[in-house]
Design a protein around this motif. Structure first.
Motif, PDB file in Angstrom:
ATOM      1  N   ARG A   1       8.790   9.051   3.554  1.00 28.55           N
ATOM      2  CA  ARG A   1       8.407   7.803   2.867  1.00 28.55           C
ATOM      3  C   ARG A   1       9.418   6.697   3.173  1.00 28.55           C
ATOM      4  O   ARG A   1      10.619   6.891   3.086  1.00 28.55           O
ATOM      5  CB  ARG A   1       8.352   8.015   1.355  1.00 28.55           C
ATOM      6  N   GLY A   2       8.887   5.551   3.566  1.00 26.34           N
ATOM      7  CA  GLY A   2       9.734   4.386   3.827  1.00 26.34           C
ATOM      8  C   GLY A   2      10.649   4.549   5.020  1.00 26.34           C
ATOM      9  O   GLY A   2      11.686   3.920   5.100  1.00 26.34           O
ATOM     10  N   ILE A   3      10.251   5.432   5.948  1.00 27.75           N
ATOM     11  CA  ILE A   3      11.115   5.661   7.108  1.00 27.75           C
ATOM     12  C   ILE A   3      10.386   5.199   8.359  1.00 27.75           C
ATOM     13  O   ILE A   3       9.190   5.411   8.508  1.00 27.75           O
ATOM     14  CB  ILE A   3      11.480   7.154   7.200  1.00 27.75           C
ATOM     15  N   ASP A   4      11.117   4.552   9.263  1.00 31.87           N
ATOM     16  CA  ASP A   4      10.459   4.002  10.438  1.00 31.87           C
ATOM     17  C   ASP A   4      10.042   5.101  11.401  1.00 31.87           C
ATOM     18  O   ASP A   4      10.521   6.224  11.357  1.00 31.87           O
ATOM     19  CB  ASP A   4      11.363   2.982  11.122  1.00 31.87           C
ATOM     20  N   ILE A   5       9.160   4.732  12.332  1.00 32.39           N
ATOM     21  CA  ILE A   5       8.487   5.766  13.109  1.00 32.39           C
ATOM     22  C   ILE A   5       9.405   6.589  13.998  1.00 32.39           C
ATOM     23  O   ILE A   5       9.160   7.760  14.202  1.00 32.39           O
ATOM     24  CB  ILE A   5       7.306   5.173  13.940  1.00 32.39           C
TER      25      ILE A   5
ATOM     26  N   THR B   1       0.809  -1.213   0.000  1.00 35.58           N
ATOM     27  CA  THR B   1       0.000   0.000   0.000  1.00 35.58           C
ATOM     28  C   THR B   1       0.845   1.266   0.000  1.00 35.58           C
ATOM     29  O   THR B   1       0.312   2.359   0.006  1.00 35.58           O
ATOM     30  CB  THR B   1      -0.929   0.029   1.236  1.00 35.58           C
ATOM     31  N   ALA B   2       2.189   1.104  -0.038  1.00 31.52           N
ATOM     32  CA  ALA B   2       3.060   2.282   0.051  1.00 31.52           C
ATOM     33  C   ALA B   2       2.778   3.272  -1.063  1.00 31.52           C
ATOM     34  O   ALA B   2       2.818   4.474  -0.874  1.00 31.52           O
ATOM     35  CB  ALA B   2       4.523   1.853   0.020  1.00 31.52           C
ATOM     36  N   ALA B   3       2.469   2.743  -2.271  1.00 31.86           N
ATOM     37  CA  ALA B   3       2.283   3.629  -3.414  1.00 31.86           C
ATOM     38  C   ALA B   3       0.813   3.984  -3.621  1.00 31.86           C
ATOM     39  O   ALA B   3       0.464   4.674  -4.565  1.00 31.86           O
ATOM     40  CB  ALA B   3       2.845   2.974  -4.665  1.00 31.86           C
ATOM     41  N   LEU B   4      -0.052   3.490  -2.758  1.00 32.11           N
ATOM     42  CA  LEU B   4      -1.487   3.678  -2.999  1.00 32.11           C
ATOM     43  C   LEU B   4      -2.071   4.795  -2.141  1.00 32.11           C
ATOM     44  O   LEU B   4      -1.593   5.055  -1.041  1.00 32.11           O
ATOM     45  CB  LEU B   4      -2.238   2.382  -2.669  1.00 32.11           C
ATOM     46  N   GLY B   5      -3.122   5.404  -2.650  1.00 28.99           N
ATOM     47  CA  GLY B   5      -3.876   6.359  -1.855  1.00 28.99           C
ATOM     48  C   GLY B   5      -4.777   5.587  -0.913  1.00 28.99           C
ATOM     49  O   GLY B   5      -4.875   4.357  -0.966  1.00 28.99           O
ATOM     50  N   GLN B   6      -5.444   6.341  -0.037  1.00 28.62           N
ATOM     51  CA  GLN B   6      -6.250   5.708   0.994  1.00 28.62           C
ATOM     52  C   GLN B   6      -7.316   4.770   0.433  1.00 28.62           C
ATOM     53  O   GLN B   6      -7.470   3.639   0.867  1.00 28.62           O
ATOM     54  CB  GLN B   6      -6.915   6.798   1.824  1.00 28.62           C
ATOM     55  N   GLU B   7      -8.020   5.257  -0.586  1.00 30.71           N
ATOM     56  CA  GLU B   7      -9.136   4.498  -1.127  1.00 30.71           C
ATOM     57  C   GLU B   7      -8.655   3.175  -1.720  1.00 30.71           C
ATOM     58  O   GLU B   7      -9.193   2.105  -1.433  1.00 30.71           O
ATOM     59  CB  GLU B   7      -9.809   5.335  -2.215  1.00 30.71           C
ATOM     60  N   ASP B   8      -7.599   3.268  -2.543  1.00 32.00           N
ATOM     61  CA  ASP B   8      -7.049   2.074  -3.170  1.00 32.00           C
ATOM     62  C   ASP B   8      -6.485   1.119  -2.133  1.00 32.00           C
ATOM     63  O   ASP B   8      -6.598  -0.094  -2.258  1.00 32.00           O
ATOM     64  CB  ASP B   8      -5.968   2.446  -4.183  1.00 32.00           C
TER      65      ASP B   8
ATOM     66  N   TYR C   1      15.683  25.512  -2.860  1.00 30.25           N
ATOM     67  CA  TYR C   1      16.338  24.200  -2.819  1.00 30.25           C
ATOM     68  C   TYR C   1      15.275  23.114  -2.804  1.00 30.25           C
ATOM     69  O   TYR C   1      14.191  23.299  -2.256  1.00 30.25           O
ATOM     70  CB  TYR C   1      17.244  24.082  -1.585  1.00 30.25           C
ATOM     71  N   LEU C   2      15.617  21.975  -3.444  1.00 28.53           N
ATOM     72  CA  LEU C   2      14.639  20.883  -3.555  1.00 28.53           C
ATOM     73  C   LEU C   2      15.231  19.583  -3.044  1.00 28.53           C
ATOM     74  O   LEU C   2      16.329  19.191  -3.439  1.00 28.53           O
ATOM     75  CB  LEU C   2      14.229  20.714  -5.025  1.00 28.53           C
ATOM     76  N   LEU C   3      14.516  18.927  -2.156  1.00 22.68           N
ATOM     77  CA  LEU C   3      14.853  17.544  -1.804  1.00 22.68           C
ATOM     78  C   LEU C   3      13.805  16.672  -2.474  1.00 22.68           C
ATOM     79  O   LEU C   3      12.646  16.684  -2.087  1.00 22.68           O
ATOM     80  CB  LEU C   3      14.838  17.350  -0.285  1.00 22.68           C
ATOM     81  N   ALA C   4      14.229  15.921  -3.488  1.00 20.61           N
ATOM     82  CA  ALA C   4      13.263  15.224  -4.330  1.00 20.61           C
ATOM     83  C   ALA C   4      12.751  13.961  -3.653  1.00 20.61           C
ATOM     84  O   ALA C   4      13.282  13.513  -2.655  1.00 20.61           O
ATOM     85  CB  ALA C   4      13.893  14.889  -5.677  1.00 20.61           C
ATOM     86  N   GLU C   5      11.698  13.403  -4.274  1.00 19.95           N
ATOM     87  CA  GLU C   5      10.996  12.305  -3.607  1.00 19.95           C
ATOM     88  C   GLU C   5      11.778  10.999  -3.642  1.00 19.95           C
ATOM     89  O   GLU C   5      11.703  10.208  -2.723  1.00 19.95           O
ATOM     90  CB  GLU C   5       9.602  12.126  -4.206  1.00 19.95           C
ATOM     91  N   GLU C   6      12.543  10.775  -4.719  1.00 23.95           N
ATOM     92  CA  GLU C   6      13.275   9.509  -4.777  1.00 23.95           C
ATOM     93  C   GLU C   6      14.639   9.711  -4.142  1.00 23.95           C
ATOM     94  O   GLU C   6      15.591  10.080  -4.798  1.00 23.95           O
ATOM     95  CB  GLU C   6      13.437   9.030  -6.231  1.00 23.95           C
ATOM     96  N   ARG C   7      14.680   9.452  -2.866  1.00 24.72           N
ATOM     97  CA  ARG C   7      15.867   9.745  -2.091  1.00 24.72           C
ATOM     98  C   ARG C   7      17.092   9.019  -2.644  1.00 24.72           C
ATOM     99  O   ARG C   7      18.135   9.593  -2.846  1.00 24.72           O
ATOM    100  CB  ARG C   7      15.606   9.327  -0.650  1.00 24.72           C
TER     101      ARG C   7
END
Lengths: 525, 342
Positions: free
Chosen positions: A450-454, A184-191, A348-354
Motif C-alpha cells: 500500500r502506498g508504494i511505488d511500482i 481511491t486508495a481507501a476504496l474498493g473497486q466499485e466505489d 509474526y505480524l507486519l501490520a497494515e499501518e506501517r
C-alpha cells in the motif's frame, strides 16, 4: 482556451534537499489532470504549495509563480486557496469525527436564517439545521451515496468518509479547481469507479481537477492529460491520445519494470494453522466464526473490500484485538491473547499501518531491523548475568543490517539513518527485514504494497516469495491489490461481511474474483 | 539557518552566560570562584537532572513528580543519620538505603502513572505535591531517636533542616580534590556524576534500555513485538525514582543539610528547566543533552545571583532566578507546540 491554473518554474527546497526543480504545469477549466510519480517525487509538496499549507512557509517558502484565472496570485494559507476556489480532498481525511455528516459537509458555508443574518451578520447568525441537512442530502444524492446526514463521522467506514470529504468540497459554490490526493486508495473497486464517474461529471460542469493516484489504470481512464514527476522534475507529459502504460511507468521510475510472477502450487497437505469458529472484534474489520485450514509452506492471500474483515485474522491471532474461538498451531491449541507466546511459537505480524505500528520512525534502520529479534529471541546480545540487562552486540548487529540493506536493496545513507527519512517502499523493506531476522514459521502481512511505488513493489513481492521458498515460511497476505495476490499466492480467501465467502485458486478467472469481492458468485448471474 | 532555529534556546542562554561573565568581570567579582561554584553546582544537581532521562525516554514526559524520588532519598538519608552513619561509608549506606526506598516509591508511582498514560506530566505535578504533604505527617511523627534530628523541645518529630556536619557533610566534595592555581576540581564528586551518566548510557544500550526507548516512541509497535508495555514503563519510572533519590543525596551532602517538610515541593522545576535547555525534545533525550543542560542552567544560575546583587539591588537575584526557571519551561512548551503543528 484560457487556462485556469498555470504554474511557472515552481522550485522548493527543504534544507539542502531540492524536492521540486522548476516545475511548470497548465490546466484548463474542465480538464482532469493526472499527477503521478513515485513516493518522494514531489507530488505532495506541489499540492501543499497549491493549497497554501503552513509547512511550506515554515520551511522557507518556494520560488516560482502561480497564475490562477490569468492573474498572478500568492497563496499564503489555506484560506487564500479556498477563497480562490481551490478545493482539496486529503489523503488522510480532514473531517471532524464527532460532528455529523451534514455539519461536516456544510462546514464554513452553513445555511443560516436570513433575518438573523441581516441583524447579526453571517458569523453570528443562527444556523438553519434543516436547510443544512437538505443541502447535504442534495449533494450526497448527486454523488449517488446514501448516508443518514445525522450520523457522526467517527461511525462511518473509510469509503463513506471519502465521499463525505468529496461532498464537502463540491458543496462550495465557487469551486473552480479540485485537488484529489489518492482519493481511491481507501476504496474498493466499485466505489472507486463511482468516484471516477463523479469526477467526470464535475469536469463536464467546468471544474478543473488535479488527480493524484498510484493506480495508473484509473489515471489513464479518466484523465485528459498526465504530468509525471520524478525526483522533483517533470519527467514526462502525456495527453489522452498518447497514453501508454509502459511508457508512463518507465517515465515514472526511469526504467522499465519486470513483474514478479509465481505459479500457484498444490499445497503440502500438512496443516500448520487451523481456525475453528474464530471471531475477532476489530473495529470496522470484525470477523465472525471463521473456519480455515492453512497448509504448511503455502502463500495464502486474503482479499476483501475495506470493512469486510480481511485484516482481522492476523491481528486476532497475534492478540492485538480480542478474539474468541480456537486456533490450532501444529495441532496444539494456542492462546491468542498472548502476543509473546505467539511470537515464541514463530508467528509474526507486519501490520497494515506501517508508519503507525510497523516502525520506530525516529530510530535507525539497524534498531528497527533487530528490535523484535533482540527482545524476543535474545539475538545480537552480549552475555551478561541478568538477561534483560545484556548489551547489544553492535558488531554482529551492524554486519547483519548491512547484509539486509544489500539484499533488500534498501536505499539509504547507512544503517544509522533514521527510518522516518526513508521512502515508503524502503520503510516496508525495513519491516520485511525485521520479520526475516525472526525466522518466523508463519508470517502475517497486511497491505504489503500500500502506498508504494511500482519499482519497490516488485522487490517486496519478490522478497515475500523468497521468504516463502527459501525459509519455508507460511505466509498469509491480506491485500486489496487483487492482481498482486494473484501473482504471488497459491490460494486466495475472499472475505465478505466478516465471513469467508470463497476460497479460490490463485489462477482462477479474474472476473470470478472480482465478483466474489462484492459477494456474488459467477453462477448466480 | 534551520539548524540555528533548533538550538535557539541554547544560543540565547549561551549569549546570556557570556554577558554575565563580562558583567561579573566588570563588577569586579572573582571569575575563577564563580567558575568553581558553577562546576560544583553542575555535579551537585546533575544527578537530579539525569533522573528525568529514563522517564522521558519511556514516553512518560518530564518527571514533574520528582519529589517522589527526592523523598525516598530524604528517607534514606534520615535513616542513615539516625543510625549515626558517618563519612564516605556512611554516605554509601545512605545511598543504598535511598535506592531501596526509591524502588518501593517508584513502584507505587508507576502503578499510578500507568493508569494515566499521556497525562503523566500534569499527574506528576500533583502526585509530587500531594506526597510532599503526606510525608509531612511522617516527618512529624517518625520514630527516629537521634537527638540531632529531633526538635530540641518535646523530643518528637524531625527538624525542618538536619545538619550533616557530623555525618557525611561534603564527603564527595572533598574526595580527591585537585588544586590547579585558584581553580579547584572536585574529582570525586565529578567522577560520581560521570559514572552515573555512563551507567545510564550503558543501560540504554541493553535489551531493556532499547525496549524503554521503543515504548516511548511507539507503544503499538512494541505490542506487536511482544513487549509488556506497563512492565517496561514501570522499570523506567523506578529507575528515574532511584536516580532522583541518589541525586538528592549528592545534593544534600554538598549543601550540608537535609531539608525536610515542604522543601522538595518545587525541586522538579529547576531540573526540568535544565534538561529543556539541554535541548531535550521528549522521547529521545541523550546524556549529552543532560550534561549540557545542567551546565548551562547552573552556570547562569551561579552568575546571575552575584551580578544582579552587585549591579542592581540586594536580593533581586532570587526573583531573576524564578523568572528564568519558569520562563525556560514556558519557552520549551511553546517550542514543542510549534513543532507539533508543523
Amino acid at each position: 482556451m484560457e487556462s485556469i491554473l498555470k504554474l511557472q518554474n515552481i522550485s522548493k527546497r527543504f534544507e539542502q534537499h531540492e524536492v521540486l526543480k522548476s516545475v511548470s504545469l497548465e490546466i484548463r477549466p474542465g480538464e482532469i489532470h493526472g499527477l503521478i510519480g513515485e513516493n518522494g517525487a514531489g507530488k505532495s509538496t506541489l499540492l501543499n504549495i497549491l493549497f497554501g499549507r503552513s509547512i511550506v512557509h515554515q520551511t522557507g517558502g518556494f520560488s516560482g509563480n502561480i497564475y490562477f484565472n490569468g492573474h498572478k496570485v500568492r497563496i499564503r494559507n489555506s484560506q487564500d486557496a479556498i477563497a480562490l476556489g481551490i478545493g482539496m480532498v486529503h489523503q488522510e481525511f480532514a473531517l471532524i469525527p464527532n460532528m455529523n455528516v451534514a455539519e461536516n459537509i456544510t462546514i464554513g458555508s452553513e445555511a443560516t436564517f436570513r433575518y438573523r443574518h441581516q441583524t447579526d451578520g453571517y458569523q453570528l447568525a443562527l444556523i438553519n439545521k434543516k436547510a443544512n441537512h437538505a443541502q447535504a442530502k442534495n449533494i450526497l444524492d448527486r454523488l449517488g451515496v446514501t448516508i443518514n446526514t445525522n450520523q457522526y463521522i467517527e461511525t462511518l467506514s473509510v469509503n463513506l468518509k471519502q465521499f463525505v470529504e468529496l461532498a464537502r468540497e463540491i458543496n462550495k459554490n465557487d469551486l473552480k479547481l479540485l485537488i484529489l490526493d489518492e482519493p481511491t486508495a481507501a476504496l474498493g473497486q466499485e466505489d472507486a469507479e463511482r468516484l471516477l464517474e463523479i469526477l467526470q461529471q464535475l469536469s463536464n460542469a467546468g471544474i478543473a481537477i488535479i488527480l493524484v493516484s498510484h493506480r495508473l489504470e484509473e489515471i489513464m481512464s479518466v484523465c485528459d492529460n498526465i504530468t509525471v514527476l520524478r525526483d522533483g522534475e517533470v519527467s514526462g507529459r502525456f495527453s489522452k491520445e498518447s497514453f501508454d502504460l509502459k511508457q508512463i511507468a518507465a517515465s515514472m521510475i526511469g526504467r522499465s519494470v519486470e513483474q514478479v510472477q509465481s505459479r500457484a502450487r498444490k499445497h503440502s497437505g500438512r496443516t500448520i494453522l487451523q481456525y475453528r469458529n474464530f471471531s475477532v472484534e476489530m473495529p470496522g474489520e470484525s470477523i465472525e466464526n471463521i473456519n480455515l485450514d492453512i497448509y504448511e509452506g503455502e502463500i495464502i492471500g486474503i482479499a476483501g473490500l475495506a470493512g469486510h474483515g480481511k485484516l482481522a485474522l492476523g491481528n486476532g491471532t497475534l492478540g492485538i484485538y480480542p478474539s474468541s474461538g480456537q486456533v490450532l498451531f501444529n495441532d496444539t491449541f494456542i492462546d491468542c491473547a498472548d502476543t509473546t507466546a505467539a511470537l515464541n511459537h514463530g508467528l509474526y505480524l507486519l501490520a497494515e499501518e506501517r508508519r503507525e505500528t510497523g516502525l520506530l520512525l525516529d530510530h535507525s534502520i539497524m534498531e528497527n531491523i533487530i528490535f523484535s529479534a533482540v527482545q524476543q529471541q535474545n539475538k545480537f546480545l552480549k552475555p551478561f548475568i541478568f538477561p534483560s540487562l545484556r548489551l547489544i552486540n553492535k558488531k554482529t548487529a551492524v554486519d547483519y543490517t548491512r547484509e539486509s540493506i544489500k539484499r533488500l536493496d534498501i536505499r539509504c545513507r547507512n544503517q544509522q539513518q533514521k527510518v522516518r527519512l526513508l521512502s515508503g517502499g524502503n520503510q516496508q523493506k525495513v519491516c520485511l527485514a525485521r520479520a526475516i531476522v525472526m525466522e518466523p514459521r508463519i508470517l502475517f502481512v497486511a497491505e504489503p504494497t500500500r502506498g508504494i511505488d511500482i519499482g519497490a513493489k516488485e522487490i517486496i513481492l519478490q522478497e515475500l516469495l523468497n521468504i516463502n521458498r527459501k525459509m519455508g515460511t507460511t505466509i498469509i497476505v491480506a491485500s486489496s491489490e487483487l492482481d498482486e495476490l494473484k501473482r504471488i499466492c497459491d490460494r486466495i480467501v475472499i472475505m465478505y461481511e466478516g465471513r469467508i465467502f470463497a476460497v479460490l485458486a490463485a489462477d482462477c478467472d479474474p472476473l470470478e474474483l472480482a465478483l466474489a469481492l462484492s459477494g456474488k458468485r459467477s453462477d448466480e448471474l | 539557518m534551520i539548524k540555528g532555529k533548533q538550538h535557539t534556546a541554547q544560543l540565547i542562554i549561551l549569549f546570556f552566560l557570556v554577558l554575565m561573565i563580562i558583567l561579573a568581570w566588570y563588577a569586579g567579582l572573582s571569575t575563577s570562584r564563580l567558575i568553581n561554584d558553577s562546576l560544583i553546582r553542575v555535579f551537585m544537581n546533575g544527578v537530579l537532572v539525569l533522573s528525568l532521562l529514563p522517564m522521558l525516554n519511556a514516553g512518560a514526559g518530564i518527571n514533574y513528580g520528582l519529589p517522589v524520588g527526592i523523598q525516598a532519598g530524604l528517607l534514606g538519608m534520615c535513616t542513615a543519620v539516625n543510625f549515626g552513619c558517618q563519612g564516605l561509608l556512611g554516605f554509601t549506606a545512605a545511598l543504598l538505603l535511598s535506592a531501596f526506598f526509591a524502588v518501593l516509591f517508584g513502584y507505587v508511582y508507576a502503578l499510578i502513572l500507568n493508569h494515566l498514560k499521556g497525562r503523566e506530566e500534569i499527574a506528576g505535578i500533583f502526585i509530587g505535591f500531594s506526597t510532599v504533604y503526606l510525608m509531612c505527617f511522617f516527618w512529624a511523627t517518625a520514630p527516629y531517636s537521634n537527638p540531632a534530628m529531633l526538635w530540641p523541645i518535646g523530643g518528637q518529630g524531625l527538624r525542618l533542616t538536619i545538619g550533616l556536619q557530623d555525618y557525611f557533610f561534603k564527603v564527595l566534595n572533598h574526595l580527591w580534590v585537585i588544586n590547579i592555581g585558584h581553580f579547584i576540581l572536585p574529582l570525586g564528586m565529578g567522577l560520581f556524576f560521570v559514572c552515573l551518566c555512563f551507567l545510564t548510557y550503558l543501560f540504554f544500550k541493553t535489551k531493556l534500555g532499547t525496549a524503554i526507548n521503543a515504548v516511548g516512541e511507539n507503544p503499538a509497535f512494541c505490542k506487536l513485538s511482544g513487549i509488556n508495555i506497563d512492565r517496561t514503563r514501570t522499570m523506567a519510572i523506578i529507575l528515574s525514582t532511584v536516580l532522583a533519590a541518589l541525586g538528592i543525596c549528592v545534593y544534600a551532602q554538598s549543601f550540608g543539610f537535609i531539608e525536610l517538610y515542604e522543601a522538595p515541593l518545587m525541586m522538579a522545576f529547576p531540573a526540568a528547566s535544565a534538561i529543556l535547555i539541554g535541548g531535550s525534545k521528549g522521547a529521545s533525550t541523550s546524556i549529552l543533552q543532560v550534561i549540557l543542560g545542567t551546565f548551562l542552567f547552573q552556570s547562569v544560575y551561579v552568575y546571575t545571583g552575584p551580578v544582579a546583587n552587585t549591579l542592581l539591588m540586594p536580593e533581586v537575584s532570587e526573583i531573576v532566578r524564578v523568572i528564568m526557571v519558569n520562563g525556560i519551561i514556558l519557552y520549551a512548551l511553546i517550542y514543542a507546540g510549534r513543532r507539533e503543528q508543523a
